[in-house]
Scaffold this motif. Structure first.
Motif, mmCIF file in Angstrom:
data_model
loop_
_atom_site.group_PDB
_atom_site.id
_atom_site.type_symbol
_atom_site.label_atom_id
_atom_site.label_comp_id
_atom_site.label_asym_id
_atom_site.label_seq_id
_atom_site.Cartn_x
_atom_site.Cartn_y
_atom_site.Cartn_z
ATOM 1 N N ALA A 35 0.816 -1.208 0.000
ATOM 2 C CA ALA A 35 0.000 0.000 0.000
ATOM 3 C C ALA A 35 0.848 1.256 0.000
ATOM 4 C CB ALA A 35 -0.919 0.005 1.227
ATOM 5 N N GLY A 36 2.117 1.115 0.304
ATOM 6 C CA GLY A 36 2.975 2.280 0.406
ATOM 7 C C GLY A 36 3.494 2.742 -0.941
ATOM 8 N N TYR A 37 4.446 3.669 -0.865
ATOM 9 C CA TYR A 37 5.013 4.267 -2.071
ATOM 10 C C TYR A 37 6.471 3.858 -2.217
ATOM 11 C CZ TYR A 37 0.989 7.238 -3.027
ATOM 12 O OH TYR A 37 -0.266 7.681 -3.361
ATOM 13 N N GLU A 38 6.856 3.532 -3.426
ATOM 14 C CA GLU A 38 8.246 3.277 -3.777
ATOM 15 C C GLU A 38 8.550 4.190 -4.948
ATOM 16 O OE1 GLU A 38 11.735 1.959 -5.532
ATOM 17 O OE2 GLU A 38 9.835 1.525 -6.531
ATOM 18 N N ALA A 39 9.627 4.947 -4.847
ATOM 19 C CA ALA A 39 9.860 6.056 -5.775
ATOM 20 C C ALA A 39 9.855 5.614 -7.232
ATOM 21 C CB ALA A 39 11.190 6.736 -5.426
ATOM 22 N N LYS A 40 10.568 4.539 -7.571
ATOM 23 C CA LYS A 40 10.649 4.110 -8.967
ATOM 24 C C LYS A 40 9.293 3.627 -9.476
ATOM 25 C CE LYS A 40 15.548 2.831 -9.094
ATOM 26 N NZ LYS A 40 16.521 1.733 -9.319
ATOM 27 N N ASP A 41 8.571 2.919 -8.628
ATOM 28 C CA ASP A 41 7.258 2.415 -9.024
ATOM 29 C C ASP A 41 6.295 3.568 -9.270
ATOM 30 O OD1 ASP A 41 5.265 -0.057 -9.032
ATOM 31 O OD2 ASP A 41 4.333 1.518 -7.818
ATOM 32 N N ALA A 42 6.255 4.523 -8.354
ATOM 33 C CA ALA A 42 5.361 5.669 -8.509
ATOM 34 C C ALA A 42 5.729 6.498 -9.736
ATOM 35 C CB ALA A 42 5.394 6.533 -7.251
ATOM 36 N N ALA A 43 7.044 6.680 -9.954
ATOM 37 C CA ALA A 43 7.492 7.448 -11.117
ATOM 38 C C ALA A 43 7.083 6.757 -12.418
ATOM 39 C CB ALA A 43 9.001 7.632 -11.065
ATOM 40 N N THR A 44 7.174 5.421 -12.435
ATOM 41 C CA THR A 44 6.754 4.670 -13.621
ATOM 42 C C THR A 44 5.264 4.850 -13.872
ATOM 43 O OG1 THR A 44 8.488 3.026 -13.272
ATOM 44 C CG2 THR A 44 6.651 2.380 -14.672
ATOM 45 N N SER A 45 4.462 4.787 -12.814
ATOM 46 C CA SER A 45 3.013 4.952 -12.965
ATOM 47 C C SER A 45 2.672 6.336 -13.513
ATOM 48 C CB SER A 45 2.316 4.733 -11.615
ATOM 49 O OG SER A 45 2.457 3.394 -11.189
ATOM 50 N N VAL A 46 3.312 7.358 -12.970
ATOM 51 C CA VAL A 46 3.050 8.726 -13.441
ATOM 52 C C VAL A 46 3.497 8.873 -14.892
ATOM 53 C CG1 VAL A 46 3.655 11.156 -13.135
ATOM 54 C CG2 VAL A 46 3.170 9.722 -11.132
ATOM 55 N N THR A 47 4.641 8.307 -15.236
ATOM 56 C CA THR A 47 5.131 8.377 -16.618
ATOM 57 C C THR A 47 4.178 7.672 -17.570
ATOM 58 O OG1 THR A 47 7.429 8.429 -15.840
ATOM 59 C CG2 THR A 47 7.062 7.833 -18.142
ATOM 60 N N MET A 48 3.669 6.524 -17.159
ATOM 61 C CA MET A 48 2.704 5.813 -17.997
ATOM 62 C C MET A 48 1.437 6.654 -18.189
ATOM 63 S SD MET A 48 4.388 3.161 -18.785
ATOM 64 C CE MET A 48 3.083 2.475 -19.798
ATOM 65 N N GLY A 49 1.020 7.336 -17.130
ATOM 66 C CA GLY A 49 -0.168 8.186 -17.240
ATOM 67 C C GLY A 49 0.041 9.355 -18.184
ATOM 68 N N LEU A 50 1.183 10.017 -18.076
ATOM 69 C CA LEU A 50 1.478 11.146 -18.963
ATOM 70 C C LEU A 50 1.611 10.662 -20.411
ATOM 71 C CD1 LEU A 50 4.067 13.069 -16.756
ATOM 72 C CD2 LEU A 50 1.680 13.706 -17.197
ATOM 73 N N GLY A 51 2.272 9.523 -20.584
ATOM 74 C CA GLY A 51 2.410 8.977 -21.931
ATOM 75 C C GLY A 51 1.074 8.609 -22.543
ATOM 76 N N SER A 52 0.170 8.101 -21.718
ATOM 77 C CA SER A 52 -1.147 7.717 -22.243
ATOM 78 C C SER A 52 -1.911 8.932 -22.774
ATOM 79 C CB SER A 52 -1.967 7.011 -21.161
ATOM 80 O OG SER A 52 -2.433 7.924 -20.182
ATOM 81 N N LEU A 53 -1.716 10.096 -22.150
ATOM 82 C CA LEU A 53 -2.378 11.301 -22.643
ATOM 83 C C LEU A 53 -1.911 11.634 -24.057
ATOM 84 C CD1 LEU A 53 -2.194 13.596 -19.457
ATOM 85 C CD2 LEU A 53 -4.171 12.298 -20.299
ATOM 86 N N VAL A 54 -0.613 11.474 -24.294
ATOM 87 C CA VAL A 54 -0.053 11.760 -25.622
ATOM 88 C C VAL A 54 -0.561 10.757 -26.645
ATOM 89 C CG1 VAL A 54 2.063 11.943 -26.969
ATOM 90 C CG2 VAL A 54 1.992 12.829 -24.617
ATOM 91 N N PHE A 55 -0.466 9.464 -26.315
ATOM 92 C CA PHE A 55 -0.871 8.439 -27.269
ATOM 93 C C PHE A 55 -2.379 8.447 -27.506
ATOM 94 C CE2 PHE A 55 3.325 6.750 -26.244
ATOM 95 C CZ PHE A 55 3.766 6.365 -27.512
ATOM 96 N N ASP A 56 -3.148 8.759 -26.462
ATOM 97 C CA ASP A 56 -4.597 8.817 -26.640
ATOM 98 C C ASP A 56 -4.991 9.898 -27.645
ATOM 99 O OD1 ASP A 56 -5.006 6.730 -24.964
ATOM 100 O OD2 ASP A 56 -5.754 7.912 -23.275
ATOM 101 N N LEU A 57 -4.233 11.001 -27.665
ATOM 102 C CA LEU A 57 -4.514 12.042 -28.657
ATOM 103 C C LEU A 57 -4.305 11.515 -30.067
ATOM 104 C CD1 LEU A 57 -2.890 15.215 -27.032
ATOM 105 C CD2 LEU A 57 -5.327 14.766 -27.368
#
Length: 290
Positions: A35-57
């Motif tokens: 349930a906690g946060y791990e920096a690399k995991d969280a960064a990957t999730s955020v990067t995937m989210g930002l990338g999805s915005l670009v690809f969805d366009l």
């Protein structure tokens, strides 16, 4: 039709605020590592989210073209009024259920959706871990467009559904009131959906409502602690590999397949499908000369 707000854009400040609150909560009252946060995991999730915005366009260009063509061909029209919007949200949620379920049971669709399940942690950043190949989603909503729902109205409903699901990616909320748990998707229900143990696999596909799962036999209540991630976890934080690893696995399986029947199974059957083993040859009896 009236201009509809960009629900996702307007929700970004709330996403950030809730994530910060969850981070502080986890730091003050640590519960479980998953349930906690791990920096690399969280960064990957955020990067995937930002990338999805670009690809969805990019994917929206052909999808909007197809939806617009279908909408022009159908004589039906659903106006955007105060009483039709809830009905469109309800209908979109129903088709979302089938899209979500399909993306779990058909491997080529799972190759898109597996991204969202690839983290072994479960927190609000997990909600941002979105695929970059969402081109596989649009066919499930064709019936709505054919019934006269405007593509922009469908986009609004889909965005509202996505925004609702943000808050259910947390372990900081245990159970909601019983009436709420009976009708709506909740963190408890969605923890089951993200779990990898056998009794929880392929359960709780609903977006906003959990009633579809209850009615269609795919509901499971949270009883034991979920183990998050995949049945075969990936060990990478590389966003490109996270986005494409299942497509690579499919390509390898297709190359190694011994028949077209097996190739079709590798693409269109479930993610864990394996071809039937060939029947064992009957033992040859030894004979001795008389």
């Amino acid at each position: 039709m009236p201009n509809l707000p960009d629900v996702v854009l307007w929700s970004i400040p709330a996403f950030v605020l809730l994530t910060v609150i969850e981070m502080i909560s986890v730091r003050i009252h640590p519960d479980d590592e998953a349930a906690g946060y791990e920096a690399k995991d969280a960064a990957t999730s955020v990067t995937m989210g930002l990338g999805s915005l670009v690809f969805d366009l990019l994917w929206k260009i052909p999808i909007v073209a197809v939806y617009t063509a279908i909408h022009e061909l159908t004589p039906l029209r659903v106006p955007v009024l105060w009483w039709t919007v809830p009905l469109m949200l309800l209908a979109q949620d129903f088709f979302y259920y089938w899209s979500h379920r399909g993306h779990h049971v058909i491997r080529i669709l799972w190759a898109c959706h597996v991204v969202h399940h690839s983290s072994r942690r479960f927190n609000l950043t997990t909600a941002l871990r979105q695929p970059w190949t969402s081109l596989t989603v649009w066919p499930f909503y064709v019936p709505l467009i054919a019934c006269g729902v405007h593509p922009a109205a469908l986009a609004f409903c889909s965005s509202a559904n996505l925004v609702y699901q943000f808050w259910i990616h947390t372990e900081r909320i245990d159970k909601m009131p019983r009436w709420f748990e009976s009708v709506l998707n909740t963190p408890s229900h969605h923890r089951v959906h993200h779990a990898s143990q056998g009794g929880y696999l392929d359960r709780n596909f609903g977006g906003i409502l959990i009633v579809w799962d209850r009615l269609l036999g795919s509901f499971a209540a949270e009883t034991e602690r979920p183990v998050y991630g995949l049945t075969k976890n990936i060990h990478t934080y590389n966003p490109l590999k996270v986005a494409t690893h299942e497509y690579v696995a499919i390509a390898k399986d297709l190359k190694a397949a011994g028949s077209w029947r097996e190739r079709a199974g590798r693409v269109f059957r479930g993610p864990g499908w394996q071809p039937a083993a060939p029947p064992a040859a009957a033992p040859v009896e030894e004979t001795t000369a008389a």
